[in-house]
Design a protein around this motif. Structure first.
Motif, PDB file in Angstrom:
ATOM      1  N   GLN A  82      40.230  81.743  69.337  1.00 26.13           N
ATOM      2  CA  GLN A  82      40.884  80.928  70.105  1.00 26.13           C
ATOM      3  C   GLN A  82      39.951  79.454  70.322  1.00 26.13           C
ATOM      4  OE1 GLN A  82      42.447  83.131  71.388  1.00 26.13           O
ATOM      5  NE2 GLN A  82      42.529  84.672  69.632  1.00 26.13           N
ATOM      6  N   HIS A  83      39.109  79.572  70.704  1.00 23.53           N
ATOM      7  CA  HIS A  83      38.889  78.541  71.959  1.00 23.53           C
ATOM      8  C   HIS A  83      38.820  77.128  71.315  1.00 23.53           C
ATOM      9  CE1 HIS A  83      34.599  78.456  69.866  1.00 23.53           C
ATOM     10  NE2 HIS A  83      34.920  77.065  70.153  1.00 23.53           N
ATOM     11  N   ARG A  84      38.689  76.760  70.197  1.00 21.80           N
ATOM     12  CA  ARG A  84      38.651  75.434  69.053  1.00 21.80           C
ATOM     13  C   ARG A  84      40.156  75.086  69.037  1.00 21.80           C
ATOM     14  NH1 ARG A  84      34.434  73.890  66.925  1.00 21.80           N
ATOM     15  NH2 ARG A  84      33.305  74.669  67.041  1.00 21.80           N
ATOM     16  N   ILE A  85      40.811  75.763  69.350  1.00 23.98           N
ATOM     17  CA  ILE A  85      42.885  75.240  69.521  1.00 23.98           C
ATOM     18  C   ILE A  85      42.641  75.231  70.794  1.00 23.98           C
ATOM     19  CG2 ILE A  85      44.550  76.261  69.987  1.00 23.98           C
ATOM     20  CD1 ILE A  85      44.230  78.197  67.505  1.00 23.98           C
ATOM     21  N   ALA A  86      42.093  75.457  72.084  1.00 24.74           N
ATOM     22  CA  ALA A  86      42.027  75.232  73.370  1.00 24.74           C
ATOM     23  C   ALA A  86      41.281  74.124  73.239  1.00 24.74           C
ATOM     24  CB  ALA A  86      41.571  75.751  73.901  1.00 24.74           C
ATOM     25  N   TRP A  87      40.293  73.528  73.213  1.00 20.02           N
ATOM     26  CA  TRP A  87      39.218  72.432  73.167  1.00 20.02           C
ATOM     27  C   TRP A  87      40.047  71.216  72.127  1.00 20.02           C
ATOM     28  CZ3 TRP A  87      33.414  72.559  71.184  1.00 20.02           C
ATOM     29  CH2 TRP A  87      33.393  71.547  71.351  1.00 20.02           C
ATOM     30  N   GLY A  88      40.909  71.356  71.432  1.00 20.79           N
ATOM     31  CA  GLY A  88      41.702  70.562  70.265  1.00 20.79           C
ATOM     32  C   GLY A  88      43.044  70.152  71.405  1.00 20.79           C
ATOM     33  N   ALA A  89      43.090  70.975  72.167  1.00 25.50           N
ATOM     34  CA  ALA A  89      44.674  70.446  72.691  1.00 25.50           C
ATOM     35  C   ALA A  89      44.021  69.917  74.106  1.00 25.50           C
ATOM     36  CB  ALA A  89      45.364  71.815  73.353  1.00 25.50           C
ATOM     37  N   VAL A  90      42.598  70.148  74.733  1.00 21.73           N
ATOM     38  CA  VAL A  90      42.105  69.112  75.732  1.00 21.73           C
ATOM     39  C   VAL A  90      41.672  68.007  75.243  1.00 21.73           C
ATOM     40  CG1 VAL A  90      39.942  68.942  77.145  1.00 21.73           C
ATOM     41  CG2 VAL A  90      41.327  71.102  77.014  1.00 21.73           C
ATOM     42  N   THR A  91      41.153  67.811  73.763  1.00 22.90           N
ATOM     43  CA  THR A  91      41.329  66.622  73.727  1.00 22.90           C
ATOM     44  C   THR A  91      42.576  65.801  73.767  1.00 22.90           C
ATOM     45  OG1 THR A  91      39.170  67.274  72.479  1.00 22.90           O
ATOM     46  CG2 THR A  91      40.544  64.861  71.491  1.00 22.90           C
ATOM     47  N   LEU A  92      42.755  66.330  72.330  1.00 21.16           N
ATOM     48  CA  LEU A  92      44.378  65.766  72.253  1.00 21.16           C
ATOM     49  C   LEU A  92      44.730  65.063  73.583  1.00 21.16           C
ATOM     50  CD1 LEU A  92      45.441  67.044  69.529  1.00 21.16           C
ATOM     51  CD2 LEU A  92      44.466  64.991  69.600  1.00 21.16           C
ATOM     52  N   LEU A  93      44.996  65.745  75.016  1.00 24.67           N
ATOM     53  CA  LEU A  93      45.789  65.373  75.867  1.00 24.67           C
ATOM     54  C   LEU A  93      45.259  63.551  76.493  1.00 24.67           C
ATOM     55  CD1 LEU A  93      44.902  68.156  78.973  1.00 24.67           C
ATOM     56  CD2 LEU A  93      46.998  67.417  78.225  1.00 24.67           C
ATOM     57  N   THR A  94      46.564  63.308  76.612  1.00 18.53           N
ATOM     58  CA  THR A  94      46.176  62.041  77.317  1.00 18.53           C
ATOM     59  C   THR A  94      46.766  61.674  79.311  1.00 18.53           C
ATOM     60  OG1 THR A  94      48.875  61.572  76.303  1.00 18.53           O
ATOM     61  CG2 THR A  94      47.411  60.642  74.776  1.00 18.53           C
ATOM     62  N   SER A  95      47.438  62.525  79.245  1.00 16.76           N
ATOM     63  CA  SER A  95      47.773  61.916  80.154  1.00 16.76           C
ATOM     64  C   SER A  95      48.403  63.077  81.289  1.00 16.76           C
ATOM     65  CB  SER A  95      48.959  60.803  80.742  1.00 16.76           C
ATOM     66  OG  SER A  95      49.999  61.674  79.866  1.00 16.76           O
ATOM     67  N   ILE A  96      47.884  63.303  82.487  1.00 13.81           N
ATOM     68  CA  ILE A  96      48.175  64.396  83.546  1.00 13.81           C
ATOM     69  C   ILE A  96      49.439  63.029  84.288  1.00 13.81           C
ATOM     70  CG2 ILE A  96      47.961  65.943  85.158  1.00 13.81           C
ATOM     71  CD1 ILE A  96      45.199  66.252  83.834  1.00 13.81           C
ATOM     72  N   HIS A  97      50.306  64.162  84.136  1.00 16.31           N
ATOM     73  CA  HIS A  97      51.326  63.635  85.680  1.00 16.31           C
ATOM     74  C   HIS A  97      51.513  61.876  85.638  1.00 16.31           C
ATOM     75  CE1 HIS A  97      53.040  65.370  89.880  1.00 16.31           C
ATOM     76  NE2 HIS A  97      54.267  66.597  88.383  1.00 16.31           N
ATOM     77  N   ASP A  98      51.625  60.867  84.732  1.00 16.40           N
ATOM     78  CA  ASP A  98      51.242  59.927  84.780  1.00 16.40           C
ATOM     79  C   ASP A  98      49.710  59.449  84.568  1.00 16.40           C
ATOM     80  OD1 ASP A  98      54.956  59.831  85.763  1.00 16.40           O
ATOM     81  OD2 ASP A  98      53.994  60.069  83.797  1.00 16.40           O
ATOM     82  N   ILE A  99      49.029  60.203  85.003  1.00 12.42           N
ATOM     83  CA  ILE A  99      48.093  59.403  85.287  1.00 12.42           C
ATOM     84  C   ILE A  99      47.171  59.158  84.069  1.00 12.42           C
ATOM     85  CG2 ILE A  99      45.554  58.662  86.936  1.00 12.42           C
ATOM     86  CD1 ILE A  99      46.986  60.853  88.315  1.00 12.42           C
ATOM     87  N   ARG A 100      46.701  57.443  83.446  1.00 12.28           N
ATOM     88  CA  ARG A 100      46.090  58.645  82.041  1.00 12.28           C
ATOM     89  C   ARG A 100      44.928  59.033  82.118  1.00 12.28           C
ATOM     90  NH1 ARG A 100      47.983  55.012  77.215  1.00 12.28           N
ATOM     91  NH2 ARG A 100      46.962  57.177  76.119  1.00 12.28           N
ATOM     92  N   ILE A 101      44.145  59.892  81.005  1.00 19.51           N
ATOM     93  CA  ILE A 101      42.428  60.565  81.722  1.00 19.51           C
ATOM     94  C   ILE A 101      42.111  60.041  80.224  1.00 19.51           C
ATOM     95  CG2 ILE A 101      43.187  61.695  83.601  1.00 19.51           C
ATOM     96  CD1 ILE A 101      43.912  64.109  81.809  1.00 19.51           C
ATOM     97  N   ILE A 102      40.812  60.196  80.003  1.00 23.96           N
ATOM     98  CA  ILE A 102      39.768  60.051  78.971  1.00 23.96           C
ATOM     99  C   ILE A 102      39.413  61.959  79.184  1.00 23.96           C
ATOM    100  CG2 ILE A 102      38.209  60.389  77.626  1.00 23.96           C
ATOM    101  CD1 ILE A 102      38.820  57.135  78.422  1.00 23.96           C
TER     102      ILE A 102
END
Lengths: 160, 378
Positions: A82-102
């Motif tokens: 299932q690593h592709r699902i997790a990888w996709g979720a990582v890519t679609l992350l836009t911000s952690i705790h209101d800090i925008r990150i790539i």
């Protein structure tokens, strides 16, 4: 033999404020990010993008193994199927705790050994980049040396 | 070598904060200059793209409905002059025309406007109605000085407004056009500001859902072959590295090798084909005439179809007997064969500097990858 296979993701969180020279906000030296926050953000991302079934597939094996605040480097372990699902979720992350990150996945490997090598090499690159910004010569000892030594030890201490 | 073929640039107003003056085309006839703050913003984004690993970037200027020789201003020329040169990165210029109901009668991509369209390296069309979609796929993908190379699709609109007909899509791909997927829609940030003022995109949670549905449909109809993936990102934090995007595409049921091709191989052949626009009907190589020393008059045989150069035909006919001379055979008009552009020798195309830079960029990346590999194995 049916072994439980893993994938180790090496993720770098690129901070837009350090790369973007025209941003007015300063990057705080004590980054509030840590492994726990990343895990929570990742969990939310999986649930919003892939639903409960997605989290069911990934959740048992998802683990944030290492995080370094100075270089924003993160090592995540997921099951191989299932690593592709997790990888996709990582890519679609836009911000952690209101800090925008790539989030940027630098390396994916099946064993911890190559992840460690890749992580150490990446740390060295980032430290080199910091040093060129400060315009220090390579022989100049500064706090980065301690950090490098310490992080190398931490990374090598990781185990399955 | 990774490509980002959609770096949106708007005329007046910085690209990252959508503000004033988006709806109007710039009215002044002189070139729109970019303020230093905008240049700084653009440079910062280029830094980020470089950091993520993109080497070829195409600046995209969007036009609504049709290009009008009276009001159209090419803002990209001025921009390119103001940016500092980066070794290892290639900049290209791209024009996107948003087509909707009003453009059905014709939107200015005619021979009369060819001079307007010439300075751009790549042309893209963004259809929003079924009629314009079939126009874009059929008539405008044929090789000519006016072809559109990319058919971009509005992926975040609720219910893709037209059905992607298999026959149309297949003809377009056979002619060499590609379909574009902008990954900004998946991340969900404010997508291209100019597009939203033209009423073409939708942001927020529903935009994301529509993106997944529409992108999946595109992959299904094209079977993964004629797809390129590009940015279309308005705000910086929505950029993602090329490997991450390839992984997102695999989540769309696209095979891994095709996903990799979509961001590396397909854009490359697209740019080569775009250079063919500057030539006549996509013929890329020039016939090279070789005249050997001995001149024996031999009975003329109908070999090359060129009746003006009869003497040379005699001479060269002899030379072609002595050594196989491929340079003389005039290449067939490569109307429907987009793959021949790849195999043709790059040295005799119009845009030599672009080719050289692409090769340099590829070499530089190959070297740096090799160096990194050496450093990692301790």
């Amino acid at each position: 033999m049916v072994r439980f296979k893993n994938r180790w993701l090496l993720v770098e969180f690129v901070d837009t404020s350090t790369v973007d020279a025209s941003a007015e906000r300063e990057s705080s030296s004590t980054r509030p990010l840590d492994g726990r926050l990343i895990y929570n953000a990742l969990r939310d991302s999986v649930v919003t993008n892939f639903g409960d079934t997605g989290w069911g597939a990934v959740g048992m094996s998802l683990n944030v193994k290492y995080f370094s605040p100075l270089t924003n480097l993160c090592i995540i372990r997921v099951a191989r199927d299932q690593h592709r699902i997790a990888w996709g979720a990582v890519t679609l992350l836009t911000s952690i705790h209101d800090i925008r990150i790539i989030p940027r996945v630098i390396h994916v490997s099946g064993t911890i050994k190559h992840t460690q090598l890749s992580a150490i090499a990446h740390n060295r690159e980032v430290i080199a980049r910091f040093r060129t910004k400060l315009k220090n010569t390579a022989l100049h000892h500064d706090s980065y040396d301690d950090y490098l030594a310490r992080s190398t030890r931490e990374i090598e201490a990781l185990h399955d | 070598m990774h490509f980002d073929l959609n770096f949106p640039v708007t005329a007046s107003g910085s690209t990252s904060q959508p503000k004033k003056n988006k709806n109007k085309q710039p009215q002044q006839s002189s070139q729109a200059a970019f303020t230093p703050a905008q240049i700084k913003g653009i440079e910062a984004r280029l830094d980020l793209l470089e950091h993520l690993g993109y080497t070829v970037i195409a600046f995209n200027q969007s036009v609504n409905k049709k290009i009008d020789p009276k009001t159209h201003v090419n803002i990209l020329d001025g921009l390119l002059q103001q940016l500092r040169a980066r070794p290892g990165t290639v900049f290209l210029k791209r024009l996107t025309i948003v087509l909707d109901n009003d453009s059905e009668k014709g939107f200015g991509l005619t021979n009369a406007n060819a001079s307007l369209v010439e300075p751009y390296d790549v042309i893209a069309l963004l259809p929003t109605t079924p009629a314009t979609f079939s126009l874009a796929c059929l008539t405008h993908s044929l090789p000519s000085p006016l072809t559109a190379h990319i058919v971009a699709l509005p992926l975040t609109l609720p219910r893709l407004p037209f059905q992607l007909k298999h026959t149309l899509v297949r003809t377009a791909i056979k002619n060499g056009a590609v379909f574009e997927i902008n990954y900004a829609g998946a991340i969900g940030g404010e997508s291209d500001a100019s597009l939203s003022t033209f009423g073409v995109s939708d942001t927020g949670a529903s935009g994301k859902r529509n993106w997944w549905a529409a992108a999946r449909e595109v992959v299904r109809v094209t079977k993964g072959k004629g797809i390129i993936v590009s940015g279309g990102v308005a705000s910086e934090a929505d950029y993602r590295g090329p490997k991450d995007i390839a992984n997102l595409l695999t989540l769309l049921d696209l095979a891994q090798n095709l996903a990799h091709d979509a961001s590396v191989a397909a854009p490359k052949s697209l740019i080569l084909r775009a250079q063919a626009r500057k030539t006549y009907r996509a013929v890329l190589s020039e016939p090279r005439l070789v005249i050997p020393e001995t001149t024996q008059v031999v009975a003329p045989i109908q070999q090359t179809g060129d009746s003006e150069k009869r003497d040379n035909v005699n001479i060269s006919e002899k030379s072609s007997r002595s050594s196989p001379n491929p340079a003389l055979t005039l290449p067939q008009p490569a109307g429907s064969k987009k793959r021949t552009c790849d195999e043709v020798s790059l040295e005799s195309t119009a845009n030599r500097h672009v080719n050289k830079k692409i090769r340099e960029a590829a070499n530089a990346e190959g070297q740096s990858r090799r160096k990194k590999k050496k450093g990692g194995n301790r």
